[in-house]
Design a protein around this motif. Structure first.
Motif, PDB file in Angstrom:
ATOM      1  N   ALA A  82       0.835  -1.201   0.000  1.00 16.58           N
ATOM      2  CA  ALA A  82       0.000   0.000   0.000  1.00 16.58           C
ATOM      3  C   ALA A  82       0.868   1.250   0.000  1.00 16.58           C
ATOM      4  O   ALA A  82       2.005   1.250   0.486  1.00 16.58           O
ATOM      5  CB  ALA A  82      -0.924  -0.009   1.209  1.00 16.58           C
ATOM      6  N   TYR A  83       0.308   2.336  -0.544  1.00 19.88           N
ATOM      7  CA  TYR A  83       0.954   3.645  -0.549  1.00 19.88           C
ATOM      8  C   TYR A  83      -0.049   4.670  -0.019  1.00 19.88           C
ATOM      9  O   TYR A  83      -1.234   4.624  -0.362  1.00 19.88           O
ATOM     10  CB  TYR A  83       1.382   4.043  -1.962  1.00 19.88           C
ATOM     11  CG  TYR A  83       2.416   3.142  -2.575  1.00 19.88           C
ATOM     12  CD1 TYR A  83       3.775   3.429  -2.491  1.00 19.88           C
ATOM     13  CD2 TYR A  83       2.033   1.987  -3.270  1.00 19.88           C
ATOM     14  CE1 TYR A  83       4.727   2.595  -3.066  1.00 19.88           C
ATOM     15  CE2 TYR A  83       2.964   1.148  -3.846  1.00 19.88           C
ATOM     16  CZ  TYR A  83       4.318   1.456  -3.745  1.00 19.88           C
ATOM     17  OH  TYR A  83       5.257   0.622  -4.309  1.00 19.88           O
ATOM     18  N   THR A  84       0.427   5.607   0.776  1.00 17.53           N
ATOM     19  CA  THR A  84      -0.441   6.659   1.299  1.00 17.53           C
ATOM     20  C   THR A  84      -0.430   7.862   0.367  1.00 17.53           C
ATOM     21  O   THR A  84       0.644   8.357  -0.006  1.00 17.53           O
ATOM     22  CB  THR A  84       0.011   7.100   2.700  1.00 17.53           C
ATOM     23  OG1 THR A  84      -0.144   6.006   3.599  1.00 17.53           O
ATOM     24  CG2 THR A  84      -0.821   8.272   3.205  1.00 17.53           C
ATOM     25  N   LEU A  85      -1.603   8.327  -0.017  1.00 19.20           N
ATOM     26  CA  LEU A  85      -1.749   9.555  -0.784  1.00 19.20           C
ATOM     27  C   LEU A  85      -2.028  10.675   0.209  1.00 19.20           C
ATOM     28  O   LEU A  85      -3.032  10.647   0.928  1.00 19.20           O
ATOM     29  CB  LEU A  85      -2.881   9.414  -1.796  1.00 19.20           C
ATOM     30  CG  LEU A  85      -3.034  10.495  -2.863  1.00 19.20           C
ATOM     31  CD1 LEU A  85      -3.824   9.959  -4.053  1.00 19.20           C
ATOM     32  CD2 LEU A  85      -3.708  11.744  -2.335  1.00 19.20           C
ATOM     33  N   VAL A  86      -1.136  11.651   0.256  1.00 19.70           N
ATOM     34  CA  VAL A  86      -1.205  12.729   1.241  1.00 19.70           C
ATOM     35  C   VAL A  86      -1.606  14.025   0.541  1.00 19.70           C
ATOM     36  O   VAL A  86      -0.965  14.433  -0.433  1.00 19.70           O
ATOM     37  CB  VAL A  86       0.148  12.926   1.952  1.00 19.70           C
ATOM     38  CG1 VAL A  86       0.069  14.093   2.938  1.00 19.70           C
ATOM     39  CG2 VAL A  86       0.559  11.656   2.669  1.00 19.70           C
ATOM     40  N   ALA A  87      -2.659  14.667   1.016  1.00 18.04           N
ATOM     41  CA  ALA A  87      -3.070  15.993   0.553  1.00 18.04           C
ATOM     42  C   ALA A  87      -3.005  16.922   1.761  1.00 18.04           C
ATOM     43  O   ALA A  87      -3.978  17.084   2.501  1.00 18.04           O
ATOM     44  CB  ALA A  87      -4.475  15.955  -0.035  1.00 18.04           C
ATOM     45  N   GLU A  88      -1.841  17.513   1.963  1.00 19.30           N
ATOM     46  CA  GLU A  88      -1.600  18.349   3.152  1.00 19.30           C
ATOM     47  C   GLU A  88      -2.000  19.788   2.853  1.00 19.30           C
ATOM     48  O   GLU A  88      -1.613  20.356   1.827  1.00 19.30           O
ATOM     49  CB  GLU A  88      -0.115  18.281   3.510  1.00 19.30           C
ATOM     50  CG  GLU A  88       0.245  18.903   4.840  1.00 19.30           C
ATOM     51  CD  GLU A  88       1.710  18.668   5.177  1.00 19.30           C
ATOM     52  OE1 GLU A  88       1.997  18.214   6.287  1.00 19.30           O
ATOM     53  OE2 GLU A  88       2.579  18.936   4.305  1.00 19.30           O
ATOM     54  N   SER A  89      -2.786  20.386   3.735  1.00 17.03           N
ATOM     55  CA  SER A  89      -3.208  21.761   3.520  1.00 17.03           C
ATOM     56  C   SER A  89      -1.990  22.682   3.545  1.00 17.03           C
ATOM     57  O   SER A  89      -0.987  22.409   4.217  1.00 17.03           O
ATOM     58  CB  SER A  89      -4.213  22.194   4.582  1.00 17.03           C
ATOM     59  OG  SER A  89      -3.626  22.174   5.871  1.00 17.03           O
TER      60      SER A  89
END
Length: 585
Positions: A327-334
């Motif tokens: 698995a890979y984490t998709l990060v959308a950081e503000s």
């Protein structure tokens, strides 16, 4: 519970509903279910029903405005060359509308009440009808009031008539958005009363000695004191933050972990759409590089990166090729690091990868004040003496007494508290907060169109548009004039080639969008001019684009931060003559 503990808990997936209230808003779970495939509508006749719906997150239920009962709205899948009729039923007790963001279409189908059509009254149905003359990733949303904040948005994919130059085995549409339980008008009222109402990351006395991850770790003491003397806040990065927002990916909160599947070795196309009201995101997938292939629906020459910033209303397509069975984490950081959206790419449902903690919050600097050409020593001595930030709401940010700083076409008043003295083009700069990132970060200068823009003419004239505001009073405008309060329409002759210079006289980023047209971002581009419909203008910076005004009619032109537009940062572009030869308003 410390922030570090909360992040660790989110990473372990331990945020059940019973624990939801222990987590900040950005870490709350969203709508139920993990199905990666969203409802899809296609064909020549499409039906959408706009209605009030409940939306539950973190054990609380709020009021949403949805289309066909889902948030985000259904994926509308079209094909280049078709004619489409989209029947929109308004089941609300108020007017509504749909704008087809990034579409080339007749202006009366553009969907902006008061500019291109009257709107859709309650209990009525309006039919949009237009040919599909383009392809790529786009989206649709309300242009009525503040409905966009509470769920009135959805994705669009237009498949090309010719073979797609981008090869891929699987795709996922990634809709980024922000959710708050505050009524949008209540939220706007709080911003009007106190510009930094949602900023919980301000400087503190304890921070002077570098407590925790405070600003002292990356801002010298003399610079902090300088900001204090100017009565300005270097942490004022985002108007609305994770203190009230839950950041959603396809309607799901971070703890719920929306999951997109892949088979190892597949080329997976990720279609990113920032449908937020106010949130700019930094996107990365730790351990998995991204090859950017499209921006704002326009194909670009493939360029590999590790992180990119997506401003409000922009779209980016990326290809990833995961080769391992993990698995890979998709990060959308503000952008202000007050929270993140989080999802997972995995071979099987239920898999997770480590979720990185929020990175240290960024701070504003001299470039963000429009002093990009000045060094720190000059800033601290010579120039500081000319500044007057204590003159109250009507004072100019950089010495109102020096009239030479004020452009002749800017209306000075209570709504303008700052003029950037030395704004510079920042389209090639790494985005705010990512200047020192140890990995590759995408900039506009990395984008080159796969097919050059169709109009090769040089511009025949130049137009300067100043992005102005008073941050403390939350007043926003173009050239110091708000829409419907003295702002003259922007007038272009049909087929005129014009250069538009956007000059940001504030310390906020502004994603500027024009309806019905694409333009070339032109300044300093080493690989060609990216073709876009929205350009993010960095604080204290400039961005220029060349526009061919080939779409007759009246078009909205505005900042796509919803509350900035609502506060007045909007105008009308009039392209004349019309098809019937008329030139009247």
């Amino acid at each position: 519970m410390s922030r570090r503990s909360m992040l660790r808990g989110a990473a372990l997936g331990g945020a059940g509903l019973g624990l939801a209230n222990l987590f900040p808003a950005w870490a709350q779970p969203g709508s139920p279910g993990l199905a990666p495939q969203m409802p899809t509508l296609s064909g020549d006749d499409i039906h959408l029903k706009v209605a009030a719906s409940p939306f539950t997150v973190g054990g609380r239920t709020g009021h949403a405005i949805t289309m066909n009962g889902v948030l985000p709205a259904p994926l509308v899948r079209l094909r280049e060359g078709q004619n489409v009729r989209i029947h929109v039923e308004n089941a609300l007790d108020e007017d509504t509308s749909i704008h087809w963001h990034g579409f080339i279409l007749p202006f009366h189908m553009d969907g902006v009440p008061g500019i291109s059509f009257p709107g859709i009254p309650p209990r009525t149905t309006f039919t949009y009808e237009f040919p599909i003359v383009q392809n790529g990733t786009y989206w649709y949303h309300s242009h009525s009031g503040l409905q966009e904040q509470i769920g009135h948005y959805g994705p669009i994919v237009i498949d090309p008539a010719e073979p797609d130059p981008v090869a891929y085995d699987r795709e996922h549409v990634i809709v980024l958005s922000d959710w708050t339980f505050l009524h949008p008008h209540s939220l706007f009222g709080k911003l009007k009363k106190q510009g930094g109402y949602f900023n919980r990351e301000r400087q503190t006395l304890a921070g002077l000695v570098g407590d925790g991850d405070d600003l002292a770790r990356n801002m010298p003491l003399d610079e902090r004191l300088m900001w204090g003397r100017m009565r300005m806040d270097p942490t004022d990065i985002a108007d609305v933050t994770g203190s009230t927002y839950t950041y959603l990916i396809n309607g799901h909160g971070p703890a719920e972990n929306w999951t997109g599947l892949f088979r190892p070795g597949e080329r997976v196309r990720l279609r990113f759409i920032n449908a937020s009201a106010m949130s700019i995101f930094n996107i990365r997938i730790p351990g998995l590089p991204m090859t950017m292939v499209q921006a704002d629906g326009q194909n670009v020459r493939p360029v590999e990166t590790d992180e990119f910033q997506i401003s409000v209303a922009e779209t980016y397509d990326a290809i990833v090729t995961p080769t391992e069975d993990k698995a890979y984490t998709l990060v959308a950081e503000s952008i202000d690091r007050s929270g993140m959206g989080r999802a997972t790419l995995a071979p099987r449902m239920g898999m997770q990868a480590p979720v990185p903690p929020l990175r240290p919050k960024p701070v504003l600097g001299m470039k963000d004040m429009g002093m990009g050409a000045m060094d720190h020593a000059a800033m601290g001595h010579g120039s500081m003496q000319g500044m007057d930030h204590g003159s109250g709401g009507g004072g100019m940010g950089h010495d109102m007494r020096d009239k030479s700083l004020v452009p002749s076409d800017v209306k000075v008043g209570v709504g303008v508290d700052m003029i950037a003295p030395m704004p510079v083009d920042r389209t090639g700069n790494k985005p705010l907060g990512l200047e020192d990132a140890p990995h590759r970060v995408l900039t506009y200068h990395d984008l080159a169109p796969l097919t050059p823009f169709h109009d090769k003419r040089e511009p025949t004239r130049s137009v300067d548009i100043h992005l102005t505001g008073n941050m403390e009073r939350f007043m926003w405008s173009f050239d110091g004039r708000k829409l419907n309060e003295g702002a003259e329409p922007i007038r272009f002759a049909r087929n005129e080639r014009v250069r538009v210079n956007l000059i940001n006289n504030s310390m906020m980023s502004h994603p500027i969008h024009i309806h019905g047209h694409f333009f070339e971002v032109v300044t300093g581009m080493p690989h060609g001019h990216p073709v876009k419909h929205t350009v993010n203008v960095m604080p204290g910076g400039k961005a220029s684009f060349d526009l061919t005004a080939d779409a007759p009619g009246d078009w909205a032109f505005h900042c796509h931060l919803l509350y900035h537009m609502h506060a007045g940062m909007m105008n009308v572009v009039k392209v004349r003559p019309m098809d019937d030869g008329g030139e009247s308003a």
